[in-house]
Motif scaffolding. Structure first.
Motif, PDB file in Angstrom:
ATOM      1  N   PRO A  55     -14.178 -30.540  40.439  1.00 44.42           N
ATOM      2  CA  PRO A  55     -13.286 -29.898  41.027  1.00 44.42           C
ATOM      3  C   PRO A  55     -13.324 -28.259  41.311  1.00 44.42           C
ATOM      4  O   PRO A  55     -14.001 -27.683  40.572  1.00 44.42           O
ATOM      5  N   VAL A  56     -12.612 -27.947  42.444  1.00 39.77           N
ATOM      6  CA  VAL A  56     -12.485 -26.439  42.816  1.00 39.77           C
ATOM      7  C   VAL A  56     -11.638 -26.036  41.407  1.00 39.77           C
ATOM      8  O   VAL A  56     -10.898 -26.134  40.936  1.00 39.77           O
ATOM      9  N   GLN A  57     -12.265 -24.767  41.061  1.00 37.34           N
ATOM     10  CA  GLN A  57     -11.796 -23.948  39.920  1.00 37.34           C
ATOM     11  C   GLN A  57     -10.473 -23.313  40.236  1.00 37.34           C
ATOM     12  O   GLN A  57      -9.387 -23.219  39.515  1.00 37.34           O
ATOM     13  N   VAL A  58     -10.531 -22.672  41.248  1.00 35.73           N
ATOM     14  CA  VAL A  58      -9.455 -21.665  41.899  1.00 35.73           C
ATOM     15  C   VAL A  58      -9.072 -22.099  43.268  1.00 35.73           C
ATOM     16  O   VAL A  58     -10.028 -21.741  44.047  1.00 35.73           O
ATOM     17  N   ALA A  59      -7.664 -22.249  43.698  1.00 37.93           N
ATOM     18  CA  ALA A  59      -7.395 -22.482  45.027  1.00 37.93           C
ATOM     19  C   ALA A  59      -6.694 -21.369  45.440  1.00 37.93           C
ATOM     20  O   ALA A  59      -5.383 -21.348  44.832  1.00 37.93           O
ATOM     21  N   LEU A  60      -6.647 -20.576  46.255  1.00 36.08           N
ATOM     22  CA  LEU A  60      -6.073 -19.411  46.740  1.00 36.08           C
ATOM     23  C   LEU A  60      -5.359 -20.019  48.308  1.00 36.08           C
ATOM     24  O   LEU A  60      -6.050 -19.935  49.060  1.00 36.08           O
ATOM     25  N   ILE A  61      -3.971 -20.282  48.203  1.00 39.56           N
ATOM     26  CA  ILE A  61      -3.364 -21.137  49.111  1.00 39.56           C
ATOM     27  C   ILE A  61      -2.182 -20.137  49.867  1.00 39.56           C
ATOM     28  O   ILE A  61      -1.282 -19.719  49.194  1.00 39.56           O
ATOM     29  N   ASP A  62      -2.044 -19.973  50.967  1.00 41.36           N
ATOM     30  CA  ASP A  62      -1.121 -19.416  51.847  1.00 41.36           C
ATOM     31  C   ASP A  62       0.073 -20.263  51.862  1.00 41.36           C
ATOM     32  O   ASP A  62       0.105 -21.233  52.305  1.00 41.36           O
ATOM     33  N   TRP A  63       1.162 -19.457  51.737  1.00 44.20           N
ATOM     34  CA  TRP A  63       2.431 -20.369  51.604  1.00 44.20           C
ATOM     35  C   TRP A  63       2.808 -20.629  52.824  1.00 44.20           C
ATOM     36  O   TRP A  63       3.539 -21.654  53.072  1.00 44.20           O
ATOM     37  N   GLY A  64       2.563 -20.109  54.110  1.00 45.87           N
ATOM     38  CA  GLY A  64       3.202 -20.361  55.220  1.00 45.87           C
ATOM     39  C   GLY A  64       2.029 -21.137  56.238  1.00 45.87           C
ATOM     40  O   GLY A  64       2.283 -21.089  57.495  1.00 45.87           O
ATOM     41  N   MET A  65       1.096 -21.737  55.525  1.00 47.22           N
ATOM     42  CA  MET A  65       0.155 -22.489  56.444  1.00 47.22           C
ATOM     43  C   MET A  65       0.719 -23.772  56.914  1.00 47.22           C
ATOM     44  O   MET A  65       1.863 -24.144  56.570  1.00 47.22           O
ATOM     45  N   ILE A  78      -0.474 -29.666  42.993  1.00 51.44           N
ATOM     46  CA  ILE A  78      -0.825 -29.150  41.773  1.00 51.44           C
ATOM     47  C   ILE A  78      -0.777 -30.372  40.711  1.00 51.44           C
ATOM     48  O   ILE A  78      -1.836 -30.469  39.994  1.00 51.44           O
ATOM     49  N   ALA A  79       0.024 -31.445  40.819  1.00 51.38           N
ATOM     50  CA  ALA A  79      -0.258 -32.608  40.022  1.00 51.38           C
ATOM     51  C   ALA A  79      -1.227 -33.359  40.203  1.00 51.38           C
ATOM     52  O   ALA A  79      -1.840 -34.098  39.454  1.00 51.38           O
ATOM     53  N   ALA A  80      -1.757 -33.377  41.783  1.00 52.15           N
ATOM     54  CA  ALA A  80      -2.879 -34.292  42.100  1.00 52.15           C
ATOM     55  C   ALA A  80      -4.141 -33.453  41.684  1.00 52.15           C
ATOM     56  O   ALA A  80      -5.255 -34.209  41.677  1.00 52.15           O
ATOM     57  N   ARG A  85      -6.876 -24.244  39.395  1.00 53.25           N
ATOM     58  CA  ARG A  85      -5.824 -23.414  39.133  1.00 53.25           C
ATOM     59  C   ARG A  85      -5.435 -23.006  40.719  1.00 53.25           C
ATOM     60  O   ARG A  85      -6.233 -22.379  41.340  1.00 53.25           O
ATOM     61  N   VAL A  86      -4.065 -23.353  40.985  1.00 52.78           N
ATOM     62  CA  VAL A  86      -3.530 -22.868  42.162  1.00 52.78           C
ATOM     63  C   VAL A  86      -2.665 -21.473  42.150  1.00 52.78           C
ATOM     64  O   VAL A  86      -1.907 -21.451  41.480  1.00 52.78           O
ATOM     65  N   VAL A  87      -3.172 -20.774  43.147  1.00 53.97           N
ATOM     66  CA  VAL A  87      -2.503 -19.374  43.325  1.00 53.97           C
ATOM     67  C   VAL A  87      -2.163 -19.195  44.763  1.00 53.97           C
ATOM     68  O   VAL A  87      -2.722 -19.686  45.594  1.00 53.97           O
TER      69      VAL A  87
END
Length: 224
Positions: A55-65, A78-80, A85-87
């Protein structure tokens, strides 16, 4: 920090993805980078890595994608992906949204207006098991509005309570200096530096050097 880190950068703007890839290289000697440009490709990237047993350790995700449907989408993602760790990153700073994201299980929230140094320190904190969000977005909305109107720094309310010498220590700490070099720079003993650090941790309500550095870096970027 681990020698190897897997990181997903999800943003619909290519220039943002490229800039973040460059800025976050110092996170680890071996940085396993993945990118996505919308909700579907983000879900696919995380699911693919999980199915592969890494699994990816950290996911840096844009709110507006494109495809991101607010808090509900992040809660499901996040549940899936419990091992990731989602940022969340956003150009908008809404305290209510930030608190809802953290309650949904996000490991952090980073405004896109923050400097590369702040983003780097924030992710280091997340990788160490902490949760990051600017203090100005975690306080009561009324207090945030009041402080902004008064032109006060709200990145960490405790900053204003530090003494001049403690601020000197904090600035050098933010540069990555160990206690020995801070003591030499300020012509103080290492014991005195430790006393100042304990006072800084207590005043800023942080638990360690990493959290203090995040607070200091954000403060210095905002005031500089």
């Amino acid at each position: 920090m681990p020698d190897s880190i897997s990181l997903l950068i999800a943003d619909d703007h290519e220039l943002v993805r490229l800039a973040l890839q460059h800025a976050l290289r110092p996170l680890a000697d071996a940085l396993d980078l993945f990118t996505a440009d919308d909700a579907a490709s983000t879900e696919a990237a995380l699911a693919g890595r999980s199915l592969a047993g890494a699994p990816v350790q950290v996911a840096l995700i844009d709110w507006g994608m494109p495809g991101v449907a607010g808090i509900a989408w992040f809660r499901t993602l996040i549940a899936a992906n419990p091992a990731t760790r989602v940022v969340v990153m956003s150009g908008a700073e809404n305290p209510t949204t930030v608190r809802e994201l953290l309650a949904a299980g996000a490991a952090g929230f980073i405004p896109k207006t923050d400097s590369a140094a702040v983003i780097l320190q924030a992710l280091r904190l997340v990788l160490a098991g902490g949760t990051y969000a600017p203090a100005r977005l975690l306080s009561a909305d009324a207090a945030v509005t009041s402080n902004r109107e008064a032109g006060k720094d709200t990145l960490n309310p405790g900053i204003d309570a530090l003494t001049g010498r403690q601020l000197d220590v904090l600035r050098l700490l933010a540069k990555g200096m160990p206690n020995k070099l801070i003591a030499r720079e300020l012509a103080l003993s290492e014991g005195t530096i430790k006393v100042h650090l304990l006072a800084i941790f207590r005043t800023l309500n942080v638990n360690n050097r990493t959290e203090a550095v995040v607070a200091a870096t954000a403060f210095l970027a905002d005031s500089g």
